[in-house]
Design a protein around this motif. Structure first.
Motif, PDB file in Angstrom:
ATOM      1  N   ILE A  79       0.819  -1.215   0.000  1.00  0.00           N
ATOM      2  CA  ILE A  79       0.000   0.000   0.000  1.00  0.00           C
ATOM      3  C   ILE A  79       0.849   1.259   0.000  1.00  0.00           C
ATOM      4  O   ILE A  79       0.606   2.189  -0.778  1.00  0.00           O
ATOM      5  CB  ILE A  79      -0.966  -0.001   1.199  1.00  0.00           C
ATOM      6  CG1 ILE A  79      -2.016  -1.102   1.015  1.00  0.00           C
ATOM      7  CG2 ILE A  79      -1.645   1.362   1.362  1.00  0.00           C
ATOM      8  CD1 ILE A  79      -2.973  -1.239   2.167  1.00  0.00           C
ATOM      9  N   VAL A  80       1.845   1.317   0.867  1.00  0.00           N
ATOM     10  CA  VAL A  80       2.690   2.513   0.960  1.00  0.00           C
ATOM     11  C   VAL A  80       3.878   2.338   0.021  1.00  0.00           C
ATOM     12  O   VAL A  80       4.877   1.711   0.360  1.00  0.00           O
ATOM     13  CB  VAL A  80       3.163   2.763   2.408  1.00  0.00           C
ATOM     14  CG1 VAL A  80       4.002   4.028   2.485  1.00  0.00           C
ATOM     15  CG2 VAL A  80       1.971   2.862   3.353  1.00  0.00           C
ATOM     16  N   GLN A  81       3.753   2.897  -1.175  1.00  0.00           N
ATOM     17  CA  GLN A  81       4.786   2.775  -2.195  1.00  0.00           C
ATOM     18  C   GLN A  81       4.593   3.847  -3.255  1.00  0.00           C
ATOM     19  O   GLN A  81       3.521   4.431  -3.366  1.00  0.00           O
ATOM     20  CB  GLN A  81       4.714   1.394  -2.863  1.00  0.00           C
ATOM     21  CG  GLN A  81       3.389   1.137  -3.566  1.00  0.00           C
ATOM     22  CD  GLN A  81       3.497   0.060  -4.616  1.00  0.00           C
ATOM     23  OE1 GLN A  81       4.270   0.168  -5.563  1.00  0.00           O
ATOM     24  NE2 GLN A  81       2.717  -1.006  -4.444  1.00  0.00           N
ATOM     25  N   CYS A  82       5.647   4.084  -4.036  1.00  0.00           N
ATOM     26  CA  CYS A  82       5.524   5.053  -5.123  1.00  0.00           C
ATOM     27  C   CYS A  82       5.806   4.428  -6.486  1.00  0.00           C
ATOM     28  O   CYS A  82       5.544   5.044  -7.513  1.00  0.00           O
ATOM     29  CB  CYS A  82       6.435   6.257  -4.896  1.00  0.00           C
ATOM     30  SG  CYS A  82       8.172   5.847  -4.724  1.00  0.00           S
TER      31      CYS A  82
ATOM     32  N   THR B  41      -1.428  -1.514   7.980  1.00  0.00           N
ATOM     33  CA  THR B  41      -0.256  -2.057   7.277  1.00  0.00           C
ATOM     34  C   THR B  41       1.065  -1.541   7.830  1.00  0.00           C
ATOM     35  O   THR B  41       2.123  -1.981   7.379  1.00  0.00           O
ATOM     36  CB  THR B  41      -0.322  -1.713   5.771  1.00  0.00           C
ATOM     37  OG1 THR B  41      -0.180  -0.296   5.603  1.00  0.00           O
ATOM     38  CG2 THR B  41      -1.646  -2.163   5.182  1.00  0.00           C
ATOM     39  N   LEU B  42       0.986  -0.625   8.798  1.00  0.00           N
ATOM     40  CA  LEU B  42       2.218  -0.042   9.329  1.00  0.00           C
ATOM     41  C   LEU B  42       2.947  -1.031  10.234  1.00  0.00           C
ATOM     42  O   LEU B  42       2.353  -1.885  10.848  1.00  0.00           O
ATOM     43  CB  LEU B  42       1.889   1.235  10.117  1.00  0.00           C
ATOM     44  CG  LEU B  42       1.282   2.376   9.293  1.00  0.00           C
ATOM     45  CD1 LEU B  42       0.977   3.564  10.191  1.00  0.00           C
ATOM     46  CD2 LEU B  42       2.227   2.793   8.178  1.00  0.00           C
TER      47      LEU B  42
ATOM     48  N   LEU C 118      -5.421   2.957  -7.901  1.00  0.00           N
ATOM     49  CA  LEU C 118      -4.162   2.233  -7.760  1.00  0.00           C
ATOM     50  C   LEU C 118      -4.065   1.483  -6.435  1.00  0.00           C
ATOM     51  O   LEU C 118      -3.302   0.528  -6.310  1.00  0.00           O
ATOM     52  CB  LEU C 118      -2.985   3.203  -7.902  1.00  0.00           C
ATOM     53  CG  LEU C 118      -2.893   3.940  -9.245  1.00  0.00           C
ATOM     54  CD1 LEU C 118      -1.782   4.977  -9.209  1.00  0.00           C
ATOM     55  CD2 LEU C 118      -2.675   2.959 -10.383  1.00  0.00           C
ATOM     56  N   GLY C 119      -4.804   1.943  -5.429  1.00  0.00           N
ATOM     57  CA  GLY C 119      -4.773   1.289  -4.124  1.00  0.00           C
ATOM     58  C   GLY C 119      -3.472   1.485  -3.385  1.00  0.00           C
ATOM     59  O   GLY C 119      -3.000   0.585  -2.688  1.00  0.00           O
TER      60      GLY C 119
ATOM     61  N   VAL D 235     -10.671   3.332   2.856  1.00  0.00           N
ATOM     62  CA  VAL D 235     -10.535   2.582   1.605  1.00  0.00           C
ATOM     63  C   VAL D 235      -9.405   1.563   1.666  1.00  0.00           C
ATOM     64  O   VAL D 235      -9.552   0.424   1.219  1.00  0.00           O
ATOM     65  CB  VAL D 235     -10.312   3.549   0.412  1.00  0.00           C
ATOM     66  CG1 VAL D 235     -10.083   2.762  -0.881  1.00  0.00           C
ATOM     67  CG2 VAL D 235     -11.501   4.485   0.262  1.00  0.00           C
ATOM     68  N   LEU D 236      -8.254   1.970   2.232  1.00  0.00           N
ATOM     69  CA  LEU D 236      -7.052   1.143   2.172  1.00  0.00           C
ATOM     70  C   LEU D 236      -6.641   0.500   3.498  1.00  0.00           C
ATOM     71  O   LEU D 236      -5.805  -0.398   3.498  1.00  0.00           O
ATOM     72  CB  LEU D 236      -5.869   1.976   1.639  1.00  0.00           C
ATOM     73  CG  LEU D 236      -6.029   2.625   0.272  1.00  0.00           C
ATOM     74  CD1 LEU D 236      -4.827   3.497  -0.033  1.00  0.00           C
ATOM     75  CD2 LEU D 236      -6.213   1.562  -0.800  1.00  0.00           C
ATOM     76  N   ASN D 237      -7.189   0.998   4.607  1.00  0.00           N
ATOM     77  CA  ASN D 237      -6.753   0.565   5.930  1.00  0.00           C
ATOM     78  C   ASN D 237      -5.230   0.641   6.045  1.00  0.00           C
ATOM     79  O   ASN D 237      -4.552  -0.303   6.463  1.00  0.00           O
ATOM     80  CB  ASN D 237      -7.223  -0.869   6.221  1.00  0.00           C
ATOM     81  CG  ASN D 237      -6.918  -1.290   7.662  1.00  0.00           C
ATOM     82  OD1 ASN D 237      -6.848  -0.462   8.556  1.00  0.00           O
ATOM     83  ND2 ASN D 237      -6.719  -2.583   7.864  1.00  0.00           N
TER      84      ASN D 237
END
Length: 198
Positions: free
Chosen positions: A54-57, A197-198, A127-128, A191-193
């Motif tokens: 989820i946390v990405q570029c 995920t942290l 993109l999520g 939407v992503l919670n």
């Protein structure tokens, strides 16, 4: 009419804000540009800002949304944030700009604000993902729009009838900005919670 101060005085708060927000945005744009170059030269390697699914570029940079106008979006940031910094430095040095300039500047920041909202919606709903450096850009672009709009209202750029409202709104700009951030955070969480995920 152009915005002026009393003789011998110079604006301080606005130019410093423009320089700081411009610098933050420029750092993010530069970092994203480097990541894009890295992905092009090393397509099989993950981007350094890819922390989780989820946390990405990487996904954002590789999408069509990441190159909306046919070239990487960060290139827009490299140009636009440099302009914001230049305006801040100019004001700090004593430059004064006509009302048409300020109107054009606010229209530009409104365009950036709208682009940020669109990119946020695409990132979260399509993109999520939450792109770290993109979020830094949003962090700078959102208050820039609010401050530019309310400050110009307060200083008569949009006519005398908007001055009082501009004064009131500018005094609340920190709260309005924080509420804008909160809305994004809540929507992304629903939407992503992303917290999970942290």
């Amino acid at each position: 009419m152009s915005i002026t101060n009393e003789p011998g005085t110079r604006l301080r708060g606005l130019p410093i804000f423009l320089i700081v927000s411009g610098f933050v945005g420029l750092v993010a744009a530069f970092a994203l540009t480097l990541e894009k170059i890295h992905k092009l030269t090393n397509p099989d390697e993950a981007a350094s800002c890819d922390f989780s699914v989820i946390v990405q570029c990487g996904k954002n940079l590789g999408s069509w949304q990441g190159s909306l106008f046919g070239f990487p979006n960060p290139l827009i940031g490299l140009m636009a944030w440099s302009v914001v910094i230049t305006i801040g430095v100019g004001i700090l040095a004593g430059a004064r700009f006509a009302n048409w300039f300020w109107r054009a500047f606010v229209i530009g920041t409104a365009g950036a604000f709208a682009f940020v909202i669109w990119l946020f919606s695409q990132s979260v709903f399509v993109l999520g993902t939450l792109c770290p450096w993109c979020m830094v850009t949003w962090l700078a672009a959102i208050p820039l729009f609010w401050v530019a709009t309310f400050w110009t209202m307060k200083n008569g750029v949009w006519g005398s009838k908007a001055i009082k409202l501009g004064e009131t709104l500018l005094s609340w700009v920190v709260i309005i900005t924080l509420e804008s951030y909160l809305i994004e955070a809540v929507v992304a969480q629903l939407v992503l919670n992303w917290v999970g995920t942290l």
